[in-house]
Design an enzyme around this catalytic site. Structure first.
Site, short mmCIF file in Angstrom:
data_model
loop_
_atom_site.label_atom_id
_atom_site.label_comp_id
_atom_site.label_asym_id
_atom_site.label_seq_id
_atom_site.Cartn_x
_atom_site.Cartn_y
_atom_site.Cartn_z
CE LYS A 101 -4.16 -1.75 2.21
NZ LYS A 101 -5.23 -1.66 3.21
NE ARG A 145 4.95 -4.82 18.08
CZ ARG A 145 4.80 -5.87 17.76
NH1 ARG A 145 4.99 -6.96 18.68
NH2 ARG A 145 4.82 -6.27 16.46
P1 NAP Z 1 0.31 -2.55 9.92
O1 NAP Z 1 0.67 -1.52 8.70
O2 NAP Z 1 1.40 -3.76 9.84
O3 NAP Z 1 0.07 -2.30 11.31
C1 NAP Z 1 -0.20 -3.07 12.38
C2 NAP Z 1 0.10 -2.11 13.86
O4 NAP Z 1 -0.12 -3.20 14.81
C3 NAP Z 1 1.51 -1.75 13.95
O5 NAP Z 1 1.47 -0.39 14.65
C4 NAP Z 1 2.40 -2.85 14.64
O6 NAP Z 1 3.15 -2.54 15.35
C5 NAP Z 1 1.10 -3.38 15.57
N1 NAP Z 1 1.24 -4.66 15.93
C6 NAP Z 1 1.32 -5.93 15.22
N2 NAP Z 1 1.62 -6.87 16.06
C7 NAP Z 1 1.42 -6.68 17.51
C8 NAP Z 1 1.70 -7.07 18.63
N3 NAP Z 1 1.86 -8.48 18.60
N4 NAP Z 1 1.59 -6.32 19.55
C9 NAP Z 1 1.28 -5.14 19.53
N5 NAP Z 1 1.39 -4.37 18.55
C10 NAP Z 1 1.38 -5.19 17.23
O7 NAP Z 1 -0.81 -3.53 9.49
P2 NAP Z 1 -2.48 -2.75 8.83
O8 NAP Z 1 -2.22 -2.76 7.33
O9 NAP Z 1 -2.61 -1.63 9.77
O10 NAP Z 1 -3.57 -3.89 9.19
C11 NAP Z 1 -3.80 -4.20 10.52
C12 NAP Z 1 -5.06 -5.25 10.64
O11 NAP Z 1 -6.11 -4.52 10.14
C13 NAP Z 1 -4.77 -6.74 9.79
O12 NAP Z 1 -5.53 -7.53 10.54
C14 NAP Z 1 -5.62 -6.06 8.65
O13 NAP Z 1 -6.11 -7.33 7.96
C15 NAP Z 1 -6.61 -5.33 9.13
N6 NAP Z 1 -7.12 -4.38 8.18
C16 NAP Z 1 -8.46 -4.67 7.89
C17 NAP Z 1 -9.40 -3.61 6.97
C18 NAP Z 1 -10.67 -3.74 6.72
O14 NAP Z 1 -11.28 -3.55 5.69
N7 NAP Z 1 -11.57 -4.51 7.77
C19 NAP Z 1 -8.73 -2.81 6.33
C20 NAP Z 1 -7.19 -2.56 6.56
C21 NAP Z 1 -6.47 -3.56 7.34
P3 NAP Z 1 4.77 -3.00 14.98
O15 NAP Z 1 5.28 -2.02 13.90
O16 NAP Z 1 5.59 -2.50 16.33
O17 NAP Z 1 4.79 -4.37 14.48
#
Ligand code: NAP
Length: 305
Positions: free
Chosen positions: A71, A164
């Protein structure tokens, strides 16, 4: 005309986007397809993304969705960006607009629309008082946290973050201060996730915080027994919990909330609304939401827990 649509990202095996967009094509009476274009994040990734974008330029592909992990990277291939894509630093929808390769982000509006649906037609938020109290706690500070924070802040919400890595949370706040002007709901609080002080901080704001949103992947299938919320920690009353994860159908976080009589939903509604908006950007057609919900019901998506 034959509509050639698709999705890039990696991996794409479990994506339900083909199910959603094929239903939309059929309901609109359009001939076409929605194909998967998996591009691994290796040394060639930028070349492969550029090749894909060239196919859009050459009218061989009419619309492309972009998902994790591309993205942000795909921005390098764009000729113009929407204000939302600039503010969130992420593109999830690409097409030719007025002859230029255009990157947009429908996650922001998709989330806001689903929230609106929940407050109105889906009726789930009735009684929670969302229309008057407007302070949300967002868990996580990654790509979707940026989209949610931007969307809510633009609509007058106060947003606090639980993260975190403090430096990531502070960076997000700095970006929002850059992008949202004027910003009457600042300063934003940044707290540590999975920390005993978080629950106390939240409980001290019972009646103030009315929305808690998980944007971390914690609890995503197959890790369905995990949650970003410490087991046994209370949720403030009259709060609604929104988990962006949509597989499993009900996450541990939502089960924890419901065990304390706190309502919540997972992210299928947002997924559907961002897909609806992307389809509209490409074809100009506004397909009713029930077409997508019916497709999901018939397709039996996701795991039960
Ligand atoms: P991302 O950019 O990787 O962000 C994830 C966030 O969560 C980061 O701040 C990460 O911190 C934190 N994180 C990851 N593992 C963690 C843990 N074990 N403990 C604490 N913090 C943690 O991912 P994203 O694109 O935002 O997506 C996140 C989720 O949203 C996914 O499950 C995705 O499927 C969902 N999503 C859903 C939709 C929808 O339409 N429903 C749309 C977009 C996303 P670090 O950087 O430290 O790892």
């Amino acid at each position: 005309m034959w509509w050639s649509l698709g999705l890039t990202g990696y991996p794409l095996g479990h994506s339900i986007s083909p199910l959603l967009h094929q239903a939309a094509l059929q309901a609109s009476g359009l001939a076409g397809e929605y194909k998967l274009y998996p591009i691994p994040p290796d040394d060639r990734v930028l070349i492969d993304l550029q090749d894909l974008c060239k196919q859009i330029r050459d009218h061989r592909i009419d619309g492309m969705n972009v998902t994790i992990p591309h993205k942000r990277l795909i921005i390098a291939c764009m000729e113009a960006l929407s204000q939302t894509a600039i503010a969130t630093g992420a593109v999830n929808t690409v097409y030719l607009k007025d002859g230029v390769l255009y990157g947009d982000n429908t996650d922001v509006e998709g989330f806001l629309r689903d929230l609106d649906n929940l407050m109105n037609s889906r009726g789930i938020l009735a009684g929670i008082g969302m229309k008057t109290k407007r302070h949300a706690l967002v868990l996580g500070a990654g790509g979707s946290a940026r989209a949610i924070t931007y969307g809510l802040s633009e609509n007058g919400w106060q947003v606090s973050l639980a993260v975190r890595r403090m430096e990531q949370g502070i960076q997000l706040v700095d970006e929002m201060v850059e992008n949202i002007k004027p910003h009457p709901t600042f300063p934003m609080n940044v707290l540590l996730l999975k920390n005993e002080n978080l629950s106390k901080w939240v409980m001290d704001r019972t009646g103030d915080i009315c929305l808690l949103i998980n944007t971390t992947p914690i609890g995503m299938w197959p890790h369905s027994d995990e949650s970003p919320w410490i087991e046994g920690d209370p949720f403030p009353q009259f709060t609604f919990v929104y988990d962006l994860i949509y597989n499993p159908v009900k996450t541990k976080l939502i089960r924890q909330a419901e065990s304390q009589q706190v309502k919540g939903v997972t992210g299928l509604g947002m997924l559907i609304e961002q897909a609806r908006l992307a389809f509209e950007r490409w074809t100009g057609l506004n397909v009713p939401g029930y077409v997508f919900w019916d497709a999901v019901k018939k397709g039996r998506y996701g795991h039960d827990e």
